[in-house]
Design a protein around this motif. Structure first.
Motif, PDB file in Angstrom:
ATOM      1  N   VAL A 215       0.808  -1.223   0.000  1.00  0.00           N
ATOM      2  CA  VAL A 215       0.000   0.000   0.000  1.00  0.00           C
ATOM      3  C   VAL A 215       0.842   1.274   0.000  1.00  0.00           C
ATOM      4  O   VAL A 215       0.468   2.269  -0.634  1.00  0.00           O
ATOM      5  N   LEU A 216       1.974   1.263   0.681  1.00  0.00           N
ATOM      6  CA  LEU A 216       2.773   2.479   0.823  1.00  0.00           C
ATOM      7  C   LEU A 216       3.233   3.082  -0.505  1.00  0.00           C
ATOM      8  O   LEU A 216       3.104   4.307  -0.688  1.00  0.00           O
ATOM      9  N   PRO A 217       3.739   2.295  -1.457  1.00  0.00           N
ATOM     10  CA  PRO A 217       4.100   2.919  -2.745  1.00  0.00           C
ATOM     11  C   PRO A 217       2.898   3.534  -3.454  1.00  0.00           C
ATOM     12  O   PRO A 217       3.006   4.612  -4.047  1.00  0.00           O
ATOM     13  N   GLY A 218       1.748   2.885  -3.375  1.00  0.00           N
ATOM     14  CA  GLY A 218       0.540   3.447  -3.982  1.00  0.00           C
ATOM     15  C   GLY A 218       0.116   4.754  -3.332  1.00  0.00           C
ATOM     16  O   GLY A 218      -0.342   5.678  -4.003  1.00  0.00           O
ATOM     17  N   LEU A 219       0.280   4.828  -2.013  1.00  0.00           N
ATOM     18  CA  LEU A 219      -0.058   6.075  -1.318  1.00  0.00           C
ATOM     19  C   LEU A 219       0.870   7.215  -1.716  1.00  0.00           C
ATOM     20  O   LEU A 219       0.428   8.353  -1.903  1.00  0.00           O
ATOM     21  N   MET A 220       2.156   6.900  -1.866  1.00  0.00           N
ATOM     22  CA  MET A 220       3.112   7.951  -2.252  1.00  0.00           C
ATOM     23  C   MET A 220       2.830   8.440  -3.677  1.00  0.00           C
ATOM     24  O   MET A 220       2.842   9.649  -3.925  1.00  0.00           O
ATOM     25  N   ILE A 221       2.568   7.525  -4.586  1.00  0.00           N
ATOM     26  CA  ILE A 221       2.245   7.925  -5.961  1.00  0.00           C
ATOM     27  C   ILE A 221       0.928   8.692  -5.985  1.00  0.00           C
ATOM     28  O   ILE A 221       0.788   9.678  -6.716  1.00  0.00           O
ATOM     29  N   GLY A 222      -0.038   8.261  -5.183  1.00  0.00           N
ATOM     30  CA  GLY A 222      -1.297   8.986  -5.098  1.00  0.00           C
ATOM     31  C   GLY A 222      -1.115  10.411  -4.616  1.00  0.00           C
ATOM     32  O   GLY A 222      -1.770  11.339  -5.106  1.00  0.00           O
ATOM     33  N   LEU A 223      -0.218  10.602  -3.667  1.00  0.00           N
ATOM     34  CA  LEU A 223       0.071  11.957  -3.168  1.00  0.00           C
ATOM     35  C   LEU A 223       0.709  12.813  -4.249  1.00  0.00           C
ATOM     36  O   LEU A 223       0.334  13.972  -4.435  1.00  0.00           O
ATOM     37  N   VAL A 224       1.662  12.235  -4.984  1.00  0.00           N
ATOM     38  CA  VAL A 224       2.318  12.983  -6.065  1.00  0.00           C
ATOM     39  C   VAL A 224       1.310  13.362  -7.139  1.00  0.00           C
ATOM     40  O   VAL A 224       1.291  14.511  -7.620  1.00  0.00           O
ATOM     41  N   VAL A 225       0.435  12.431  -7.508  1.00  0.00           N
ATOM     42  CA  VAL A 225      -0.573  12.713  -8.537  1.00  0.00           C
ATOM     43  C   VAL A 225      -1.574  13.749  -8.030  1.00  0.00           C
ATOM     44  O   VAL A 225      -2.001  14.632  -8.783  1.00  0.00           O
ATOM     45  N   ALA A 226      -1.945  13.684  -6.766  1.00  0.00           N
ATOM     46  CA  ALA A 226      -2.877  14.660  -6.206  1.00  0.00           C
ATOM     47  C   ALA A 226      -2.286  16.067  -6.210  1.00  0.00           C
ATOM     48  O   ALA A 226      -2.982  17.043  -6.527  1.00  0.00           O
ATOM     49  N   VAL A 227      -1.006  16.181  -5.879  1.00  0.00           N
ATOM     50  CA  VAL A 227      -0.344  17.491  -5.923  1.00  0.00           C
ATOM     51  C   VAL A 227      -0.286  17.993  -7.362  1.00  0.00           C
ATOM     52  O   VAL A 227      -0.540  19.178  -7.636  1.00  0.00           O
ATOM     53  N   PHE A 228       0.017  17.093  -8.304  1.00  0.00           N
ATOM     54  CA  PHE A 228       0.043  17.470  -9.720  1.00  0.00           C
ATOM     55  C   PHE A 228      -1.335  17.925 -10.191  1.00  0.00           C
ATOM     56  O   PHE A 228      -1.452  18.933 -10.905  1.00  0.00           O
ATOM     57  N   GLN A 229      -2.374  17.209  -9.795  1.00  0.00           N
ATOM     58  CA  GLN A 229      -3.729  17.598 -10.191  1.00  0.00           C
ATOM     59  C   GLN A 229      -4.128  18.931  -9.569  1.00  0.00           C
ATOM     60  O   GLN A 229      -4.798  19.738 -10.214  1.00  0.00           O
ATOM     61  N   ALA A 230      -3.732  19.159  -8.332  1.00  0.00           N
ATOM     62  CA  ALA A 230      -4.063  20.422  -7.686  1.00  0.00           C
ATOM     63  C   ALA A 230      -3.316  21.583  -8.338  1.00  0.00           C
ATOM     64  O   ALA A 230      -3.861  22.684  -8.481  1.00  0.00           O
ATOM     65  N   ALA A 231      -2.089  21.335  -8.762  1.00  0.00           N
ATOM     66  CA  ALA A 231      -1.298  22.403  -9.370  1.00  0.00           C
ATOM     67  C   ALA A 231      -1.778  22.735 -10.773  1.00  0.00           C
ATOM     68  O   ALA A 231      -1.695  23.891 -11.204  1.00  0.00           O
ATOM     69  N   THR A 232      -2.281  21.742 -11.501  1.00  0.00           N
ATOM     70  CA  THR A 232      -2.688  21.975 -12.890  1.00  0.00           C
ATOM     71  C   THR A 232      -4.197  22.063 -13.073  1.00  0.00           C
ATOM     72  O   THR A 232      -4.659  22.295 -14.178  1.00  0.00           O
TER      73      THR A 232
END
Length: 89
Positions: A25-42
């Motif tokens: 689960v931990l790698p998925g959570l980290m990637i999810g956080l990165v994608v969420a920050v990317f979505q929020a920024a764009t």
């Protein structure tokens, strides 16, 4: 047959479950956080953009960590089998 033996087995099994689930689960959570920050920024609100990378990284974590996870479970099972005379005797 002492109750402490069963409590030790239960605590060991719960620790192994937590360790194995965290490895998935931990790698998925980290990637999810990165994608969420990317979505929020764009300001991109695409649902598949957040789901697909997490799915892919979870599958990759299972592929690369599968051997280790299987070895951990086999070691725990062997430990349980070796404890049978102690528990029954």
């Amino acid at each position: 047959m002492e109750p402490e033996v069963f409590v030790d087995i239960l605590s060991d099994s719960l620790f192994i479950v937590i360790k194995l689930v965290t490895a998935i689960v931990l790698p998925g959570l980290m990637i999810g956080l990165v994608v969420a920050v990317f979505q929020a920024a764009t300001s991109i609100n695409e649902q598949t953009l957040s789901f697909l990378p997490r799915l892919i990284i979870t599958i990759v974590a299972l592929i690369y960590g599968g051997h280790w996870m299987t070895q951990v479970l086999m070691d725990f099972f062997n430990q349980l089998v070796l404890q049978i005379p102690e528990i029954a005797g």
